[in-house]
Scaffold this active site. Structure first.
Site, PDB file in Angstrom:
ATOM      1  N   ARG A  36      67.103  34.186  89.515  1.00 45.14           N
ATOM      2  CA  ARG A  36      67.720  33.011  88.857  1.00 45.14           C
ATOM      3  C   ARG A  36      68.893  32.566  89.733  1.00 45.14           C
ATOM      4  NH1 ARG A  36      68.750  33.137  82.500  1.00 45.14           N
ATOM      5  NH2 ARG A  36      68.913  30.895  82.829  1.00 45.14           N
ATOM      6  N   ASP A  96      78.707  31.572  83.800  1.00 46.50           N
ATOM      7  CA  ASP A  96      77.699  32.059  84.741  1.00 46.50           C
ATOM      8  C   ASP A  96      78.232  32.107  86.165  1.00 46.50           C
ATOM      9  OD1 ASP A  96      76.148  30.976  82.325  1.00 46.50           O
ATOM     10  OD2 ASP A  96      74.782  32.301  83.396  1.00 46.50           O
TER      11      ASP A  96
HETATM   12  O1  MRU Z   1      70.298  30.842  80.354  1.00 48.36           O
HETATM   13  P1  MRU Z   1      71.104  32.011  79.858  1.00 48.36           P
HETATM   14  O2  MRU Z   1      70.830  32.372  78.438  1.00 48.36           O
HETATM   15  O3  MRU Z   1      71.033  33.185  80.802  1.00 48.36           O
HETATM   16  O4  MRU Z   1      72.587  31.473  79.900  1.00 48.36           O
HETATM   17  C1  MRU Z   1      73.627  32.318  79.479  1.00 48.36           C
HETATM   18  C2  MRU Z   1      74.925  31.626  79.411  1.00 48.36           C
HETATM   19  O5  MRU Z   1      75.093  30.495  79.811  1.00 48.36           O
HETATM   20  C3  MRU Z   1      76.066  32.431  78.911  1.00 48.36           C
HETATM   21  O6  MRU Z   1      76.981  31.633  78.224  1.00 48.36           O
HETATM   22  C4  MRU Z   1      76.769  33.063  80.120  1.00 48.36           C
HETATM   23  O7  MRU Z   1      75.833  33.731  80.923  1.00 48.36           O
HETATM   24  C5  MRU Z   1      77.793  34.000  79.717  1.00 48.36           C
HETATM   25  S1  MRU Z   1      77.070  35.493  79.142  1.00 48.36           S
HETATM   26  C6  MRU Z   1      78.259  36.641  78.937  1.00 48.36           C
END
Ligand code: MRU
Length: 355
Positions: free
Chosen positions: A97, A247
């Site tokens: 990802r 992220d």
């Molecule tokens: O697409 P995802 O569910 O992996 O996205 C996760 C998020 O955007 C969260 O808010 C972020 O990773 C923070 S997790 C501690």
């Protein structure tokens, strides 16, 4: 916390066991990863999601790669071939990802560990220790950040208030406890919070399915809302803080987080509500001078046009599905990391903590 019987990520009987987040809260089902392709597909298809959790799973993925490619006895040429094959796997893993930098961070730590020890008899034990250290450290960081974040919230008012969160930044998204939800859990224990509003978080519904599920298990009052209701909530409810994870955080304090975070930050500014980002230093990418350089993941438009496989939009309609956005630093009141709290982030303030 999740019930003690539920572990989102567990190394058990020499295997990586992942709670399948795609089907929560309907059922608690586990996927066993004993080869690298299952680890990579689990990250890509969001069996596991959330920036720190992805990094931890990748770290265990390196153990799995190094173990599966190993031969009992290796001559010099075989040892070099082994090294190249594992390093190739690591490159694939890092590409699973694009936006959460915790993935690249963890793979890099594991790569260093592998390069230092690939000729050792106890290589697999060494790598496993490293992955477990990354996992344990993440949980410790969550607890420490929660203390910093709740102390900051306590300063802002002496009456209980509500908060709004977006996506899922809880136990499921981390090693355990959570970043944004860790802060909320600790603030709740300190009687600072009376209600948590959880954005449903279209299109994947991390808020409706995961955040609501986690908070309900802790008996923390949680109220689910559609993403579009956030403005109404800020205008009509006693919300003092929006608290989210991240992220990737760039060197100037710009924050990439789940799509819709940027909208919330603009709403927060208008309504005089404070915006807090809680993220460990493994989410900080000082190599990027601003959020403009962050690679934003585009996912399949079926996530928009279908719900549980049922077509809801006209067949063949054009759609776009960026799953993260970038919130400029000047819309953020505080970034909380285990290395310290940065209020009104700027490059200068970030450098003081991260260089
Ligand atoms: O697409 P995802 O569910 O992996 O996205 C996760 C998020 O955007 C969260 O808010 C972020 O990773 C923070 S997790 C501690």
């Amino acid at each position: 916390m999740l019930k003690s019987t539920i572990k989102a990520i567990e190394w058990k009987n020499d295997q990586l066991v992942l709670l399948d987040q795609r089907i929560l809260p309907k059922s608690e089902s586990y996927i066993i990863c004993d080869d690298l392709s299952t680890v990579i597909s689990s990250i890509k298809t969001m069996v596991v999601r959330g920036a720190p959790a992805i990094g931890i799973v990748a770290a265990y993925g390196v153990v799995i790669s190094a173990r599966s490619r190993r031969l009992n006895e290796m001559n010099v040429a075989q040892m070099e071939a082994y090294k190249c094959a594992v390093l190739g796997d690591l490159k694939q893993l890092a590409l699973s990802r694009p936006t959460a930098v915790n993935l690249m961070w963890a793979v890099e730590r594991m790569r260093q560990c592998f390069l230092d020890a690939y000729k050792e008899d106890f290589l697999i034990e060494i790598l496993l220790n490293k992955a477990q250290e990354i996992h344990t450290q993440d949980i410790e960081n969550n607890h420490y950040m929660a203390e910093l974040a709740s102390a900051l919230m306590a300063k802002s008012t002496n009456k209980p208030f509500s908060v709004l969160t977006h996506c899922n930044a809880g136990s499921l998204a981390t090693g355990g406890y959570g970043t944004a939800l860790g802060a909320i859990r600790t603030a709740w224990k300190k009687n600072l919070i009376d209600c948590v509003y959880a954005d449903e978080t279209r299109p994947w519904l991390q808020g409706a399915r995961l955040t609501a599920w986690e908070l309900a298990q802790d008996d923390i009052p949680v109220c689910l809302n559609s993403d579009g209701a956030a403005g109404w909530l800020l205008a009509n409810k006693n919300i003092k803080w929006i608290i989210v994870g991240a992220d990737r955080v760039a060197a100037n304090g710009d924050v990439a987080n789940k799509i819709g975070t940027y909208n919330l930050a603009i709403l927060a500014k208008y309504h005089g509500v404070k915006m807090m980002v809680v993220a460990p230093s493994s989410t900080v990418d000082m190599a990027l001078s601003s959020g403009a350089d962050i690679d934003i993941e585009m996912r399949t438009t079926q996530e928009l046009t279908q719900i549980s496989g049922l077509q809801i939009a006209p067949e063949g309609i054009d759609a776009i599905n960026p799953v993260f956005d970038v919130t400029p630093a000047d819309l953020i009141d505080a970034i909380v990391t285990e290395k310290g709290l940065i209020e009104n982030p700027t490059t200068e303030l970030m450098m003081k903590v991260f260089n």
